[in-house]
Enzyme design. Structure first.
Site, PDB file in Angstrom:
ATOM      1  N   CYS A  61      30.354  29.446  19.222  1.00 21.01           N
ATOM      2  CA  CYS A  61      29.741  30.652  18.649  1.00 21.01           C
ATOM      3  C   CYS A  61      30.000  30.755  17.154  1.00 21.01           C
ATOM      4  O   CYS A  61      29.313  31.490  16.462  1.00 21.01           O
ATOM      5  CB  CYS A  61      30.317  31.907  19.300  1.00 21.01           C
ATOM      6  SG  CYS A  61      30.177  31.894  21.051  1.00 21.01           S
ATOM      7  N   GLU A  99      40.343  39.014  19.607  1.00 21.53           N
ATOM      8  CA  GLU A  99      41.179  38.175  20.468  1.00 21.53           C
ATOM      9  C   GLU A  99      42.119  37.358  19.592  1.00 21.53           C
ATOM     10  O   GLU A  99      41.748  36.944  18.493  1.00 21.53           O
ATOM     11  CB  GLU A  99      40.286  37.260  21.316  1.00 21.53           C
ATOM     12  CG  GLU A  99      39.410  38.062  22.265  1.00 21.53           C
ATOM     13  CD  GLU A  99      38.618  37.207  23.240  1.00 21.53           C
ATOM     14  OE1 GLU A  99      38.282  36.064  22.927  1.00 21.53           O
ATOM     15  OE2 GLU A  99      38.346  37.719  24.339  1.00 21.53           O
TER      16      GLU A  99
HETATM   17  C1  SIN Z   1      33.500  30.271  20.962  1.00 21.47           C
HETATM   18  O1  SIN Z   1      32.657  29.446  20.716  1.00 21.47           O
HETATM   19  O2  SIN Z   1      33.227  31.243  21.648  1.00 21.47           O
HETATM   20  C2  SIN Z   1      34.936  30.154  20.489  1.00 21.47           C
HETATM   21  C3  SIN Z   1      35.143  29.243  19.366  1.00 21.47           C
HETATM   22  C4  SIN Z   1      36.579  29.243  18.875  1.00 21.47           C
HETATM   23  O3  SIN Z   1      37.475  29.818  19.497  1.00 21.47           O
HETATM   24  O4  SIN Z   1      36.799  28.672  17.815  1.00 21.47           O
END
Ligand code: SIN
Length: 482
Positions: free
Chosen positions: A288, A460
């Site tokens: 993401c 988080e």
């Molecule tokens: C994600 O793609 O949701 C998390 C990516 C990350 O923790 O770096």
């Protein structure tokens, strides 16, 4: 897959400290070869309810343990994850596809959340507040919210679970997770290690099943669930939030992104090329926070593009288990085709392919670079979730900030510059929850991960990561002068 400890490969859901079978099974497929590597028993709605009820029953004792007791068990869990890092990485690559080195990195990243929150458990401080009248005292305490339910994605089969579960357990909550059906083996191996660490029955539960709607309904609407957390697409997150609304559940959501990566004319170009490679091609572009649009200031457009394209063409695509592979398969052939569709549509609107762009070979998509891209093309407006870099030229700071912010998403952004005034202006002007400044890799357990706008809510990791798992309780103590 050759494991040192075969007992880490589990095929059953883990509920209330025991392994539960069912009548049907789900195949788990290696995305690199298409081979079925395991069959996992397919849990249903009733087993999901059982997991929630077990978590509720376990909450009574777990929430009363001291922070030190919880921390000690979590430290054991962390140590076991690191002790079995190689096996866990093998399992992860076999079911998810990412190169083995990246999988080892994910295990360390995932375990780091358990270690971090084991330490943070001891720092859940309350407060005292001066009262408006002399015979009263105002006190604030923090208490665990209760049972936490989670749905986690296939792109980080280990770390997206530990990032949530560690915060929940540290706070004194109990936890039920439904991992993605493509990648259940990593979740079940974590459960095996939680059990070996001595985490009590019912505190950490994993239910694997393909009834997404039915199980999702239990996890978002069961009266015993106090909080729901999800990592995945904005579209699904929106639906899950609406399901939680009925029971006024506490929610935290880590949703989609459309990260801009801006290269200003005062940037260190070699560092920017490396940062763009790191943030774009990690996990074959399936995160993401992956760079989605590369904006380059006109003066350095040619220099950046030349070096970047050369580096992208050198990336080695292959089976994640093979030595030297830098880009593994995508999770499915449909995922690769969707990425190719975005490329085709954008080329039809004037974008130019300068690297890759070839038809996917099953799940494998060649790292691709497009130039002459506009911010309104499909490859720039949509979350790509694949190894494609669209390059968009810009003239000045105001224009690039407007283009970077012109998206419904607000998860991560990156920029490279040296001028200190520009660094502050741009960092403050970007409407994103996380900004990498002269840095393409920003994720770690000590930092608050999360987004704004339609990229979700809550954080988080970091000390802020505990907040979503705690309730604030105000105590008004009267009668002081009686
Ligand atoms: C994600 O793609 O949701 C998390 C990516 C990350 O923790 O770096």
């Amino acid at each position: 897959m050759r494991l040192h400890d075969d007992a880490l490969l589990k095929h059953f859901s883990y509920i209330n400290g025991s392994w539960h079978s069912s009548n049907t099974q789900l195949p788990v497929t290696n995305p690199a070869s298409g081979e079925v590597i395991a069959r996992v028993h397919n849990a249903d709605v009733e087993q999901t309810e059982l997991a929630v009820k077990s978590a509720k029953a376990a909450f009574a004792d777990w929430s009363k343990t001291s922070a030190n007791e919880r921390a000690a068990l979590m430290q054991k869990w962390y140590a076991l994850m690191m002790q079995h890092q190689d096996d866990l990485a093998q399992i992860l690559t076999a079911e998810q596809g990412k190169p083995l080195g990246e999988a080892r990195g994910e295990i360390a990243y995932g375990a780091a959340f358990i270690q971090w929150f084991a330490e943070e458990a001891k720092r859940v401080y309350g407060d005292t507040i001066p009262a408006p009248s002399g015979d009263k005292r105002i006190l604030v305490i923090k208490q665990p919210v209760g049972v936490v339910a989670a749905i986690t994605p296939w792109n980080f089969p280990n770390a997206m679970i530990s990032r949530k579960a560690a915060a929940a357990l540290a706070a004194g909550c109990t936890f039920v997770v439904r991992p993605a059906t493509q990648t259940p083996l990593s979740a079940l191996a974590m459960a095996e290690l939680a059990e070996r660490a001595g985490i009590p029955a019912g505190v950490f539960n994993v239910v694997v099943g393909d009834d997404a709607r039915g199980m999702g309904k239990v996890l978002t609407q069961h009266p015993d669930v106090a909080k729901f957390t999800f990592t995945g697409s904005t579209q699904v997150g929106r639906q899950l939030i609406s399901q939680c609304a009925e029971g006024i559940k506490k929610v935290s959501m880590e949703l989609g992104g459309n990260a801009p990566f801006i290269v200003f004319d005062d940037a260190d170009i070699d560092a920017a090329v490396q940062g763009a490679l790191d943030s774009k091609y990690r996990n074959a572009g399936q995160t993401c926070v992956c760079t989605n649009r590369i904006f380059v200031q006109n003066k350095v457009l040619e220099a950046f593009t030349e070096k970047f394209v050369k580096a992208v063409k050198a990336l080695k695509v292959g089976d994640g288990m093979s030595e030297g592979t830098q880009i593994g398969p995508m999770i499915s052939s449909q995922a690769a085709e969707q990425v190719q569709d975005l490329v085709i549509q954008s080329v039809a609107q004037g974008a130019k392919v300068v690297a890759g762009g070839t038809t996917p070979q099953r799940n494998f998509y060649q790292p691709t670079v497009l130039t002459q891209v506009r911010n309104d093309m499909p490859i720039a407006c949509n979350e790509i979730f694949g190894p494609v870099s669209p390059i968009i030229a810009f003239e000045n700071e105001a224009d690039v900030l407007a283009m970077a912010n012109d998206t419904e998403y607000g998860l991560a952004a990156y920029f490279y510059a040296r001028d200190i005034g520009r660094i502050w202006r741009v960092a403050e002007g970007l409407e994103f929850g996380m900004v990498g400044i002269n840095e393409g890799l920003i994720s770690n357990a000590a930092a608050p991960f999360g987004g704004v706008k339609q990229s979700g809510n809550g954080r988080e990791g970091s000390r802020y990561g505990l907040d979503d798992y705690l309730e604030i309780k105000y105590l008004c103590l009267g009668g002081i002068n009686l």
